[in-house]
Design a protein around this motif. Structure first.
Motif, mmCIF file in Angstrom:
data_model
loop_
_atom_site.group_PDB
_atom_site.id
_atom_site.type_symbol
_atom_site.label_atom_id
_atom_site.label_comp_id
_atom_site.label_asym_id
_atom_site.label_seq_id
_atom_site.Cartn_x
_atom_site.Cartn_y
_atom_site.Cartn_z
ATOM 1 N N LEU A 58 -14.197 -65.851 -5.014
ATOM 2 C CA LEU A 58 -15.409 -66.054 -4.211
ATOM 3 C C LEU A 58 -15.821 -64.768 -3.492
ATOM 4 O O LEU A 58 -17.006 -64.438 -3.403
ATOM 5 C CB LEU A 58 -15.180 -67.174 -3.196
ATOM 6 N N ARG A 59 -14.816 -64.042 -2.963
ATOM 7 C CA ARG A 59 -15.096 -62.789 -2.248
ATOM 8 C C ARG A 59 -15.745 -61.773 -3.196
ATOM 9 O O ARG A 59 -16.691 -61.075 -2.822
ATOM 10 C CB ARG A 59 -13.797 -62.227 -1.679
ATOM 11 N N ARG A 60 -15.239 -61.682 -4.415
ATOM 12 C CA ARG A 60 -15.829 -60.762 -5.409
ATOM 13 C C ARG A 60 -17.271 -61.157 -5.718
ATOM 14 O O ARG A 60 -18.126 -60.297 -5.923
ATOM 15 C CB ARG A 60 -14.983 -60.762 -6.681
ATOM 16 N N SER A 61 -17.502 -62.453 -5.768
ATOM 17 C CA SER A 61 -18.861 -62.941 -6.030
ATOM 18 C C SER A 61 -19.821 -62.491 -4.931
ATOM 19 O O SER A 61 -20.941 -62.042 -5.206
ATOM 20 C CB SER A 61 -18.851 -64.472 -6.136
ATOM 21 N N ILE A 62 -19.373 -62.595 -3.672
ATOM 22 C CA ILE A 62 -20.210 -62.163 -2.542
ATOM 23 C C ILE A 62 -20.469 -60.660 -2.609
ATOM 24 O O ILE A 62 -21.593 -60.196 -2.400
ATOM 25 C CB ILE A 62 -19.545 -62.537 -1.192
ATOM 26 N N ILE A 63 -19.429 -59.880 -2.918
ATOM 27 C CA ILE A 63 -19.581 -58.414 -3.011
ATOM 28 C C ILE A 63 -20.581 -58.052 -4.115
ATOM 29 O O ILE A 63 -21.436 -57.179 -3.934
ATOM 30 C CB ILE A 63 -18.211 -57.730 -3.243
ATOM 31 N N ASN A 64 -20.488 -58.748 -5.249
ATOM 32 C CA ASN A 64 -21.432 -58.501 -6.348
ATOM 33 C C ASN A 64 -22.863 -58.841 -5.935
ATOM 34 O O ASN A 64 -23.815 -58.121 -6.272
ATOM 35 C CB ASN A 64 -21.046 -59.326 -7.577
ATOM 36 N N ASP A 65 -23.004 -59.957 -5.197
ATOM 37 C CA ASP A 65 -24.336 -60.366 -4.740
ATOM 38 C C ASP A 65 -24.914 -59.346 -3.752
ATOM 39 O O ASP A 65 -26.109 -59.033 -3.794
ATOM 40 C CB ASP A 65 -24.279 -61.749 -4.078
ATOM 41 N N ILE A 66 -24.057 -58.843 -2.854
ATOM 42 C CA ILE A 66 -24.505 -57.828 -1.888
ATOM 43 C C ILE A 66 -24.929 -56.560 -2.628
ATOM 44 O O ILE A 66 -25.960 -55.958 -2.322
ATOM 45 C CB ILE A 66 -23.398 -57.514 -0.855
ATOM 46 N N SER A 67 -24.130 -56.162 -3.620
ATOM 47 C CA SER A 67 -24.456 -54.953 -4.410
ATOM 48 C C SER A 67 -25.805 -55.103 -5.096
ATOM 49 O O SER A 67 -26.617 -54.164 -5.118
ATOM 50 C CB SER A 67 -23.374 -54.700 -5.464
ATOM 51 N N THR B 91 -22.776 -52.199 5.525
ATOM 52 C CA THR B 91 -21.699 -52.522 6.479
ATOM 53 C C THR B 91 -21.021 -53.831 6.085
ATOM 54 O O THR B 91 -19.787 -53.934 6.083
ATOM 55 C CB THR B 91 -22.275 -52.646 7.913
ATOM 56 N N GLU B 92 -21.848 -54.820 5.727
ATOM 57 C CA GLU B 92 -21.313 -56.121 5.296
ATOM 58 C C GLU B 92 -20.452 -55.968 4.044
ATOM 59 O O GLU B 92 -19.376 -56.566 3.930
ATOM 60 C CB GLU B 92 -22.481 -57.082 5.025
ATOM 61 N N GLN B 93 -20.917 -55.138 3.110
ATOM 62 C CA GLN B 93 -20.170 -54.897 1.871
ATOM 63 C C GLN B 93 -18.805 -54.267 2.160
ATOM 64 O O GLN B 93 -17.785 -54.683 1.590
ATOM 65 C CB GLN B 93 -20.984 -54.003 0.940
ATOM 66 N N ARG B 94 -18.786 -53.280 3.062
ATOM 67 C CA ARG B 94 -17.512 -52.624 3.418
ATOM 68 C C ARG B 94 -16.546 -53.622 4.064
ATOM 69 O O ARG B 94 -15.343 -53.608 3.769
ATOM 70 C CB ARG B 94 -17.789 -51.443 4.352
ATOM 71 N N ASN B 95 -17.087 -54.501 4.925
ATOM 72 C CA ASN B 95 -16.248 -55.520 5.571
ATOM 73 C C ASN B 95 -15.667 -56.489 4.551
ATOM 74 O O ASN B 95 -14.484 -56.855 4.624
ATOM 75 C CB ASN B 95 -17.069 -56.297 6.617
ATOM 76 N N GLU B 96 -16.512 -56.913 3.597
ATOM 77 C CA GLU B 96 -16.047 -57.836 2.546
ATOM 78 C C GLU B 96 -14.983 -57.172 1.672
ATOM 79 O O GLU B 96 -14.011 -57.819 1.261
ATOM 80 C CB GLU B 96 -17.228 -58.290 1.680
ATOM 81 N N GLU B 97 -15.165 -55.890 1.384
ATOM 82 C CA GLU B 97 -14.182 -55.166 0.558
ATOM 83 C C GLU B 97 -12.840 -55.041 1.277
ATOM 84 O O GLU B 97 -11.777 -55.130 0.656
ATOM 85 C CB GLU B 97 -14.730 -53.784 0.184
ATOM 86 N N ARG B 98 -12.889 -54.842 2.617
ATOM 87 C CA ARG B 98 -11.647 -54.793 3.400
ATOM 88 C C ARG B 98 -10.933 -56.148 3.370
ATOM 89 O O ARG B 98 -9.713 -56.220 3.188
ATOM 90 C CB ARG B 98 -11.955 -54.395 4.847
#
Length: 398
Positions: free
Chosen positions: A69-78, A185-192
């Motif tokens: 799910l986290r990867r999905s959010i990161i992809n959506d943000i990208s 910023t949101e993407q960096r937080n999700e990646e962490r």
């Protein structure tokens, strides 16, 4: 003025593209919110499983789901960042063209005013008209002066309008750049957070590998239980085929009512309600590698949905209860026919329907079972068409 018309044309195209951008952005936001809700729910389930001191296989499945799910959010943000960057480039191009056109308009207008001022010093407008040789010439000179005044007025309005539009576009540009920075910023937080989840995943796998013999034993038991369930489903399929075989033609024929139910079931592919009100899929359909045991493959004929303790199990469509079974390891199993389709619900603690009952979509048929040793509450759900299991995720609503 040709240049101004060109600007307006670009602006119209730009507005059309803005509508598409707004739609894409809205869909992304909706998808991101849904994914975030699933993450929050998975974290809630993880807290339940972590009440036991022993590291569980179910715990790993939930961590894996969180990572997915986290990867999905990161992809959506990208993707959203990519959309916004494209939009920023469009606005910057429009602003650049507008600024150039505005400068040209201002220069032209200033020259026109200077010429008009110089001419005013030489003779005033009235003298210009009175100096005409005849009435026709006076009339033409008057019309010329009116047209000149109108042209100056139009030029002034064009400058004002373009300045206002430019100011709006610059505000939009600032807003988009701020949004882009927030997304980064949101993407960096999700990646962490993803990295933290991956550390938990590695730690859990390491601990579970120490329980390898227990895991293999449990897997063998589960495979036997699934094989028993499959044999029961195949027995029901054979019975149905025998019961619906036309004595005269020897062909399999559903009753008109069963045909209608089956047709309606098929029409609702991708729209069926979930068998639980809230849950996340922790094990998908088909063949997949075991997340802990090396060189071991799992063949799942359905999907496993992790849900909350005491969750109600619901029929996904109208149908007839074909069988209610008590099976070792599967607890209670309910099988519902929907014409040529069949839905199977396993791991029920209590059952509220009986064989032969007619049920409606979303009707509660029982309560899910909770394994208290591992604090896991999982419904195993299958969909069959005739003699083959099909992927339930294609049938359930998104």
């Amino acid at each position: 003025m040709k240049r101004l018309k060109y600007i307006i044309l670009i602006f119209v195209v730009f507005l059309s593209a803005s509508h598409i951008f707004a739609q894409s952005k809205s869909e992304l936001e909706k998808k991101k919110n849904k994914t975030q809700q699933d993450i929050n729910y998975t974290n809630k389930l993880l807290k339940e499983t972590q009440k036991t001191q022993k590291e569980s296989y179910n715990n790993l499945l939930l961590i894996n789901k969180n990572i997915e799910l986290r990867r999905s959010i990161i992809n959506d943000i990208s993707y959203e960042i990519k959309l916004i960057n494209g939009k920023i480039a469009d606005i910057e191009l429009i602003i650049s063209i507008m600024e150039e056109d505005l400068e040209n308009l201002k220069t032209h207008y200033a020259n026109m005013i200077r010429v008009a001022w110089k001419n005013t010093n030489k003779y005033n407008n009235i003298m210009f008209i009175l100096a005409s040789e005849d009435f026709n010439q006076a009339y033409l000179r008057l019309k010329y002066m009116q047209q000149l005044a109108n042209y100056r007025n139009k030029q002034f309005k064009a400058i004002t309008a373009l300045t206002d539009i430019l100011a709006i576009q610059k505000t939009k540009l600032t807003d988009l750049k701020n949004k882009n920075n927030n997304l980064l910023t949101e993407q960096r937080n999700e990646e962490r957070t993803l990295k933290n989840d991956q550390v938990k995943q590695e730690s859990t796998i390491k601990k579970l590998k120490a329980q390898e013999s227990d895991l293999k034993k449990k897997l063998q038991q589960q495979q036997k239980q699934m094989a028993d369930l499959q044999r029961e489903i195949e027995r029901i399929i054979r019975e149905e085929a025998k019961r619906n075989t036309n004595v005269t033609t020897g062909k399999f024929e559903l009753t008109p009512e069963a045909k209608l139910v089956g047709t309606n079931f098929e029409k609702n592919k991708g729209k069926l309600p979930w068998p639980v009100e809230r849950g996340v899929i922790v094990s998908g359909f088909g063949k997949q590698k075991h997340p802990v045991l090396a060189n071991i493959e799992i063949d799942n004929r359905g999907i496993d949905i992790s849900t909350t303790v005491g969750a109600s199990i619901r029929a996904v469509f109208d149908g007839d209860v074909k069988q209610v079974l008590a099976m070792p390891g599967m607890q209670n199993v309910v099988i519902i026919m929907h014409g040529e389709y069949m839905s199977v619900y396993s791991h029920l603690e209590t059952v509220l329907v009986s064989k032969g009952d007619k049920v409606l979509a979303k009707q509660v048929i029982g309560k899910v079972y909770t394994d208290k040793t591992e604090n896991k509450t999982i419904l195993h759900f299958e969909v069959w068409k005739s003699t083959a299991a099909v992927n339930p995720t294609y049938w359930l609503s998104k």
